[in-house]
Write an enzyme that holds these catalytic residues in place. Structure first.
Site, PDB file in Angstrom:
ATOM      1  CG  HIS A  55      -0.080  -7.825   3.130  1.00  0.00           C
ATOM      2  ND1 HIS A  55      -0.155  -7.418   1.977  1.00  0.00           N
ATOM      3  CD2 HIS A  55       1.057  -8.030   3.611  1.00  0.00           C
ATOM      4  CE1 HIS A  55       1.166  -7.301   1.456  1.00  0.00           C
ATOM      5  NE2 HIS A  55       1.772  -7.710   2.732  1.00  0.00           N
TER       6      HIS A  55
HETATM    7  P1  TYD Z   1       4.731  -5.275   4.521  1.00  0.00           P
HETATM    8  O1  TYD Z   1       4.437  -4.573   3.215  1.00  0.00           O
HETATM    9  O2  TYD Z   1       3.694  -5.484   5.478  1.00  0.00           O
HETATM   10  O3  TYD Z   1       5.822  -6.357   4.352  1.00  0.00           O
HETATM   11  P2  TYD Z   1       5.595  -7.811   3.837  1.00  0.00           P
HETATM   12  O4  TYD Z   1       4.519  -7.891   3.115  1.00  0.00           O
HETATM   13  O5  TYD Z   1       7.164  -8.159   3.086  1.00  0.00           O
HETATM   14  O6  TYD Z   1       5.767  -9.029   4.985  1.00  0.00           O
HETATM   15  O7  TYD Z   1       5.805  -4.096   5.203  1.00  0.00           O
HETATM   16  C1  TYD Z   1       6.394  -4.098   6.277  1.00  0.00           C
HETATM   17  C2  TYD Z   1       6.653  -2.746   6.869  1.00  0.00           C
HETATM   18  O8  TYD Z   1       7.298  -1.942   5.729  1.00  0.00           O
HETATM   19  C3  TYD Z   1       5.304  -2.008   7.187  1.00  0.00           C
HETATM   20  O9  TYD Z   1       5.434  -1.135   8.295  1.00  0.00           O
HETATM   21  C4  TYD Z   1       5.451  -0.905   5.961  1.00  0.00           C
HETATM   22  C5  TYD Z   1       6.751  -0.588   5.685  1.00  0.00           C
HETATM   23  N1  TYD Z   1       6.903  -0.546   4.129  1.00  0.00           N
HETATM   24  C6  TYD Z   1       7.307   0.854   3.712  1.00  0.00           C
HETATM   25  O10 TYD Z   1       7.350   1.963   4.291  1.00  0.00           O
HETATM   26  N2  TYD Z   1       7.345   1.100   2.305  1.00  0.00           N
HETATM   27  C7  TYD Z   1       7.150   0.103   1.417  1.00  0.00           C
HETATM   28  O11 TYD Z   1       7.089   0.270   0.155  1.00  0.00           O
HETATM   29  C8  TYD Z   1       6.959  -1.119   1.882  1.00  0.00           C
HETATM   30  C9  TYD Z   1       6.755  -2.291   0.975  1.00  0.00           C
HETATM   31  C10 TYD Z   1       6.647  -1.313   3.175  1.00  0.00           C
END
Ligand code: TYD
Length: 138
Positions: A55
């Site tokens: 993303h």
């Molecule tokens: P995401 O940022 O998409 O993970 P990555 O980039 O590491 O693959 O986040 C995964 C899930 O965690 C998403 O449902 C949102 C949640 N999340 C939070 O609630 N708070 C946060 O600070 C972060 C980074 C993620």
């Protein structure tokens, strides 16, 4: 976020205070990194072969650090791509807004520490590559 490029994503060498009992790396707001830290989170227990990220962000700036182990980061601004391997706790990778990122090849026990300039906000995410390209005018 429209005009940012992978060349804006720089490696930041953090302080390392070394003695025979081990090392300390301190990170102070606005002094050691060029943004105000509003949030800290870390990725851990990542199963082998898994990929994270996939993303971009509209406003969020981040500093990624391999606090333990190592992993690869792929950065993509829609035109250019860059690969960075992080595996030292005193080296950070600054990721500016408007950069598509993917993290993979996590070593066993790897910890990806993330310092972030904003609180969590799902609306700040761009999760579709097509939408990302459109926002970058590509
Ligand atoms: P995401 O940022 O998409 O993970 P990555 O980039 O590491 O693959 O986040 C995964 C899930 O965690 C998403 O449902 C949102 C949640 N999340 C939070 O609630 N708070 C946060 O600070 C972060 C980074 C993620």
């Amino acid at each position: 976020m429209k005009n940012t490029t992978i060349y804006d994503c720089k490696i930041v060498e953090l302080k390392k205070i070394h003695n025979r009992a081990g090392n300390i790396t301190p990170i102070e707001n606005m002094q050691d990194i060029p943004f105000n830290i509003k949030r800290v989170y870390y990725l851990y227990d990542i199963p082998s072969g898994e990929e994270r990220g996939g993303h971009a962000h509209r406003k969020l700036k981040q500093l990624l650090i391999a606090a333990s182990g190592g992993f690869d980061v792929k950065l993509d601004d829609g035109r250019n791509k860059k690969f960075v391997h992080l595996n030292r706790p005193n080296i950070g990778l600054m990721v500016v807004p408007g950069i598509w990122r993917e993290l993979n090849n996590f070593s066993s026990g790897a910890i990806c520490l993330v310092l972030a300039s904003e609180n969590y906000d799902e609306k700040d995410y761009i999760r579709k590559y097509n939408e990302f390209k459109k926002l970058k005018n590509i």
